[in-house]
Design an enzyme around this catalytic site. Structure first.
Site, PDB file in Angstrom:
ATOM      1  N   CYS A  92       0.842  -1.193   0.000  1.00 34.40           N
ATOM      2  CA  CYS A  92       0.000   0.000   0.000  1.00 34.40           C
ATOM      3  C   CYS A  92       0.888   1.257   0.000  1.00 34.40           C
ATOM      4  O   CYS A  92       1.853   1.328   0.763  1.00 34.40           O
ATOM      5  CB  CYS A  92      -0.881  -0.007   1.253  1.00 34.40           C
ATOM      6  N   GLU A 122       4.261  -5.000   8.804  1.00 30.82           N
ATOM      7  CA  GLU A 122       4.429  -3.607   8.339  1.00 30.82           C
ATOM      8  C   GLU A 122       5.612  -2.946   9.056  1.00 30.82           C
ATOM      9  O   GLU A 122       6.437  -2.270   8.423  1.00 30.82           O
ATOM     10  CB  GLU A 122       3.146  -2.806   8.608  1.00 30.82           C
ATOM     11  N   SER A 214      -5.665  -9.196  12.427  1.00 33.90           N
ATOM     12  CA  SER A 214      -5.694  -7.903  11.741  1.00 33.90           C
ATOM     13  C   SER A 214      -5.607  -6.772  12.757  1.00 33.90           C
ATOM     14  O   SER A 214      -6.492  -6.597  13.599  1.00 33.90           O
ATOM     15  CB  SER A 214      -6.984  -7.795  10.921  1.00 33.90           C
TER      16      SER A 214
HETATM   17  S1  SF4 Z   1      -5.564   0.532   6.131  1.00 32.98           S
HETATM   18 FE1  SF4 Z   1      -3.520  -0.164   5.494  1.00 32.98          FE
HETATM   19  S2  SF4 Z   1      -3.798  -1.072   3.486  1.00 32.98           S
HETATM   20 FE2  SF4 Z   1      -5.605   0.171   3.916  1.00 32.98          FE
HETATM   21  S3  SF4 Z   1      -5.231   2.165   2.947  1.00 32.98           S
HETATM   22 FE3  SF4 Z   1      -4.585   2.268   5.084  1.00 32.98          FE
HETATM   23  S4  SF4 Z   1      -2.418   1.710   5.097  1.00 32.98           S
HETATM   24 FE4  SF4 Z   1      -3.273   1.069   3.147  1.00 32.98          FE
END
Ligand code: SF4
Length: 277
Positions: A92, A122, A214
């Site tokens: 992302c 991450e 998550s």
């Molecule tokens: S929650 Fe995580 S994957 Fe989704 S837009 Fe935000 S940073 Fe990107």
């Protein structure tokens, strides 16, 4: 019983983008789970033959490796390229940003402080970009134990609560001459968090849907719990229990950033069934 979804919930921009990339690259493999949702990963395998490999060394020259939304450590990425693996990056862009900041600020002589969970992919990825000292803290209390240089740059895991980040920054401001703060918490997280807070204030039972691993779903659940003591974190409709809805008038629903709509719909249908029986 009234059942209502939060104003903002579920798939974020980064996850939608990663799924699209995976669907466009049939017969590939993701290195590590593409997103934190095992049901969606199974669907990609079933419908698009996108496999999952946790083993970096399973990728050979010519293989297609899709990089997950949370990114991977810099040395692992370099190794894939060195082996001539066809790398498709679905990291992302909101995760790429703190990686770049970490690299840039540490090379300018700043100690980098990362607010997040050291074990999370991450954060492992972000930290790997530091060329100097980088430290990870999970709370403001952990800052006290660190001996940092005068120049500190701070980034946060994209899914963290802004209030907790502010506490860390406030602490650093007292003890350091130069603090460069980067707000790397992503908007999708803000929107879903604000919306869950709002609906949980009204609801007398809250269902938060998303993978147990998550991080952003866990945050949503924690906010829901702050406002509504009858809050439950589930992964799918199979986790629902009829007694949760006994004598309840209003059920609020939220879902993490990697929870697909088909799972949310299945949950709603089952809640309707359970609450009417
Ligand atoms: S929650 Fe995580 S994957 Fe989704 S837009 Fe935000 S940073 Fe990107």
């Amino acid at each position: 019983m009234k059942i209502e979804l939060a104003e903002s919930y579920g798939f974020c921009f980064g996850v939608k983008r990663a799924i699209k990339i995976a669907e466009e690259n049939k017969n590939s493999a993701t290195y590590g789970p593409l997103i934190h949702n095992s049901n969606e990963i199974e669907r990609l395998k079933r419908d698009f033959n996108v496999a999952l490999s946790e083993n970096l060394h399973s990728f050979q020259a010519g293989d297609v490796a899709v990089i997950r939304t949370h990114g991977i450590p810099k040395d692992e990425l370099a190794l894939l390229h060195k082996r001539n693996v066809d790398v498709i990056d679905a990291t992302c862009p909101y995760v790429t940003k703190p990686q770049q900041i970490c690299e840039e600020m540490s090379s300018q002589g700043y100690d980098v402080l990362i607010f997040g969970d050291e074990a999370h992919p991450e954060i492992k990825g972000v930290k790997s970009y530091a060329v100097g000292h980088a430290y990870v803290v999970n709370s403001a209390d952990e800052v006290d134990a660190l001996v940092l240089r005068e120049k500190v740059a701070v980034v946060a895991q994209t899914t963290r609560r802004i209030e907790d980040y502010q506490r860390i920054v406030a602490k650093l401001m007292i003890s350091h001459k130069e603090v460069r703060v980067f707000n790397t918490i992503c908007n999708a997280t803000f929107d879903n968090q604000d919306a869950v807070r709002k609906i949980a204030k009204e609801a007398d039972v809250m269902i938060v849907i998303g993978g147990k691993n998550s991080s952003n779903t866990k945050q949503l659940y924690s906010i829901a719990l702050d406002e509504c003591s009858s809050s439950y974190h589930i992964e799918s409709d199979e986790d629902l229990q009829a007694e949760w809805f006994d004598k309840k008038d209003f059920c609020g629903i939220s879902a993490g950033a990697s929870t697909p709509d088909w799972i949310i719909q299945a949950v709603i249908e089952r809640i309707k069934l359970l609450s009417s029986s």
